[in-house]
Motif scaffolding. Structure first.
Motif, PDB file in Angstrom:
ATOM      1  N   PHE A 557      -0.702   2.354   0.605  1.00  0.00           N
ATOM      2  CA  PHE A 557       0.107   2.038   1.787  1.00  0.00           C
ATOM      3  C   PHE A 557       1.256   3.047   1.853  1.00  0.00           C
ATOM      4  CE2 PHE A 557      -1.817  -2.066   0.682  1.00  0.00           C
ATOM      5  CZ  PHE A 557      -2.332  -2.469   1.909  1.00  0.00           C
ATOM      6  N   PRO A 558       0.962   4.319   2.168  1.00  0.00           N
ATOM      7  CA  PRO A 558       1.961   5.378   2.021  1.00  0.00           C
ATOM      8  C   PRO A 558       3.063   5.388   3.073  1.00  0.00           C
ATOM      9  CG  PRO A 558      -0.069   6.281   2.917  1.00  0.00           C
ATOM     10  CD  PRO A 558      -0.358   4.854   2.565  1.00  0.00           C
ATOM     11  N   GLU A 559       2.930   4.612   4.140  1.00  0.00           N
ATOM     12  CA  GLU A 559       3.923   4.615   5.200  1.00  0.00           C
ATOM     13  C   GLU A 559       4.956   3.500   5.009  1.00  0.00           C
ATOM     14  OE1 GLU A 559       3.930   7.033   7.400  1.00  0.00           O
ATOM     15  OE2 GLU A 559       2.096   7.847   6.473  1.00  0.00           O
ATOM     16  N   THR A 560       6.175   3.749   5.511  1.00  0.00           N
ATOM     17  CA  THR A 560       7.196   2.697   5.581  1.00  0.00           C
ATOM     18  C   THR A 560       6.928   1.874   6.836  1.00  0.00           C
ATOM     19  OG1 THR A 560       8.813   4.086   4.456  1.00  0.00           O
ATOM     20  CG2 THR A 560       9.668   2.230   5.716  1.00  0.00           C
ATOM     21  N   ARG A 561       6.913   0.544   6.687  1.00  0.00           N
ATOM     22  CA  ARG A 561       6.530  -0.340   7.791  1.00  0.00           C
ATOM     23  C   ARG A 561       7.720  -1.218   8.179  1.00  0.00           C
ATOM     24  NH1 ARG A 561       1.646  -3.660   5.722  1.00  0.00           N
ATOM     25  NH2 ARG A 561       1.420  -4.165   7.942  1.00  0.00           N
TER      26      ARG A 561
END
Length: 607
Positions: A557-561
């Motif tokens: 989950f490499p993205e900031t959400r």
């Protein structure tokens, strides 16, 4: 107080390890000590709390695991933040707050951020008045240097030994106030009924005598949990999760445990010896112009952060170094090069005397040669959930300060803010307790009887006949955390790590002891119980947070959400850990304005 939370029943077992031993009817002999305020931990946060209490006419008792003055604070080398504007008059506490929130990826407690940044100029001047020998500008002002991810030169310093100078200053102040201190005391449990705290159970590690402290207020200042990892910047017997674990088992909530800061520059053991493996190379080396190179001679931060380079956020620089090593561009010893040899020798010896002397003793002249570094576990952003206007936890009478507490740093700590935190929250807690009165420290008979049973259980625990030394399980736990909860994480490795931690906990039934309550084995077993408690929390929090934010990086989950712009809390129920979430709140309009103004470090000043 912290917001309303779930209401589990609390498990009152002495620890995850000790609960396995058979309870006996014996009551151990113990020394019964009464004090209005018990401060557990004798680093900067604990001592500053004691000073504030003493200045209000309250005599606390400070207890520490080691000799007086031998605390982890001394290893914080690079500096302490306050918006003084010594070099950059445009700086002010609002911009300091904005930098802190941006570095924390906006899940910091905004009250904590505002409280600390606004108070720090006064706290810093107070330290100067008490004799802290800050480096000074030619005009006589407190000097300030660049630190990573800060918009201005905001980090005041005493060469590269700022933490030691801070603690020495505070201890001298405490001595002048005749604050009592008891050293070589190992706390094994807080005495709590799940609603309020009544004191603590401890061992005098020199005599083996049980100590029962009865008090109206307990202040936890016992550090963080970076020593959960095999490669870490602390000494092996400190930052073993004592503070968070004690609070958790007493009924307090823990916050943000998944966020562990890996400092970019720790010494490489294969180059400098096992004793030095992971020990900190202060950020001040980069703050004074140090540059990072891979084994190909490339200044690689130009690829990862072309504007801020080596002074980008610690998580960014640590991941960059780890990537260089993983992809085969590291040194033969498993690091990268940090080079400050382009600066004048006199400048290096003046600004970085401790680093110069350390490496000189290892046969390296940093004014002529680069040094080898790699990321090392350094700081736990997570810890005990507190109300930052008082320092209170959800348990009556229980407070937390310093690295034991959570909320200020969010997903990643701004370098120079740890020492700042200690002197601000210490003053707040001392002032709050004094303003509201210490009250009575009457321990109910039933609670006292439970404490006596716990001491008896500890005796039986030491007498257990196993075949595994606690140090072996600590080594296994550290390997698990290195491999399964490090800089890069994913679902599979985290889940495997959690299963392995639970397996280590099961193996504690086979522990072996020699030397009784004064033995190293007993102390390590207590450390292990703390470490297992918090290691599980780190892994569970990291599994739950399905995004990458600050020091927590999930390759799956490499993205900031945006949906995960919230905090994960952990409550201790009789069925195990309960995780829940809450929103961090919004900053004040003054801080939001500073964020919108978009201040940023201009690295070219160092070139």
């Amino acid at each position: 107080m912290p917001p309303e939370r779930p209401n589990p029943r609390w498990d009152q077992s002495p620890s995850s390890v000790i609960s396995e031993c058979e309870q006996t009817a014996r009551t151990s002999d113990y020394e019964h000590i009464t004090t209005p305020v018990l401060i557990i931990g004798a680093g900067a946060a604990g001592v500053r709390t004691a000073i504030e209490l003493a200045e209000h006419g309250i005599e606390p008792l400070v207890i520490g695991k080691r000799d007086h003055g031998d605390a982890h604070t001394t290893w914080a080398a690079g500096g302490i933040n306050a918006a003084l504007g010594s070099h950059d008059p445009d700086d002010d506490w609002r911009i300091h707050a904005a930098d802190t929130l941006q570095e924390g990826h906006f899940i910091n407690d905004p009250v904590a951020v505002e409280v600390v940044t606004e108070a720090m100029p006064e706290r810093l001047r107070e330290l100067a008045e008490w004799g802290m020998p800050f480096d000074r500008t030619n005009g006589g002002r407190i000097d300030q240097r660049y630190f990573g991810a800060q918009s201005f030169r905001r980090t005041a310093f005493v060469g590269d030994r700022t933490g030691k100078a801070l603690l020495d200053t505070l201890i001298e102040r405490a001595k002048s106030l005749h604050i009592p201190y008891r050293e070589n005391v190992l706390v094994t449990e807080l005495i709590s009924d799940g609603n309020r705290v009544y004191g603590a159970i401890a061992i005098d590690v020199e005599t083996g005598q049980f100590l029962l402290f009865e008090t109206a207020h307990v202040v936890l200042a016992a550090g963080g949990c970076s020593a959960l990892y095999g490669r870490h910047s602390s000494r092996d017997d400190e930052n073993t999760a004592d503070g968070p674990a004690l609070a958790y088992r007493a009924g307090a909530d823990l916050l943000d445990l998944e966020f562990v800061q890996f400092h970019p520059t720790g010494m490489v053991g294969d180059r400098y010896g096992e004793t030095w493996d992971g020990r900190l190379v202060t950020e001040a080396v980069r703050g004074e112009g140090g540059r990072l190179y891979n084994s190909h001679g490339e200044r690689f931060m130009k690829r990862y952060s072309p504007v801020q380079l080596e002074l980008d956020a610690r998580d960014v620089v640590a991941r960059a170094i780890a990537t260089e090593i993983d992809e085969g561009r590291g040194t033969d010893n498993g690091g990268v090069y940090l080079d400050i040899s382009h600066q004048d020798t006199a400048f290096i010896r003046e600004r970085l005397p401790r680093m110069f002397e350390r490496f000189q003793s290892l046969g390296v002249d940093i004014s002529e040669q680069p040094i080898e570094v790699a990321p090392t576990a350094h700081y736990s952003m997570g810890g005990v959930d507190i109300d930052w206007t008082t320092g209170r936890t959800a348990i009556d009478g229980l407070f937390a300060v310093g690295e034991t507490a959570a909320g200020l740093h969010g997903a990643n700590r701004l370098g120079g803010n740890s020492l700042a935190e200690t002197v601000v929250v210490g003053q707040i807690v001392g002032s709050h307790i004094a303003a509201h009165g210490v009250g009575e420290s009457t321990m109910p008979d039933g609670v006292l009887a439970d404490a006596e049973r716990t001491m008896s259980a500890l005796v039986s625990f030491v007498e257990s006949d196993g075949n595994v030394h606690p140090s072996a399980l600590i080594a296994d736990l550290r390997r698990v955390m290195d491999e399964h909860a490090g800089i890069f994480r994913d679902e599979r490795t985290l889940q495997q790590g959690l299963e392995m931690v639970n397996d280590i906990a099961d193996r504690t039934t086979t522990l072996r002891f020699t030397g009784g309550l004064t033995s190293e084995a007993f102390e390590l077993a207590i450390d292990l119980s703390y470490m297992l408690t918090v290691a599980e929390g780190v892994l569970r929090g990291a599994l739950k947070r399905k995004e990458s934010r600050g020091a927590h990086f999930r390759t799956d989950f490499p993205e900031t959400r945006k949906v995960w712009q919230k905090n994960i809390l952990s409550a201790h129920a009789n069925t195990g850990s309960t995780l829940w979430c809450r929103e961090p709140g919004r900053p004040s309009s003054a801080i939001e304005s500073a964020i919108d103004e978009g201040y940023e470090l201009e690295y070219h000043h160092l070139e």
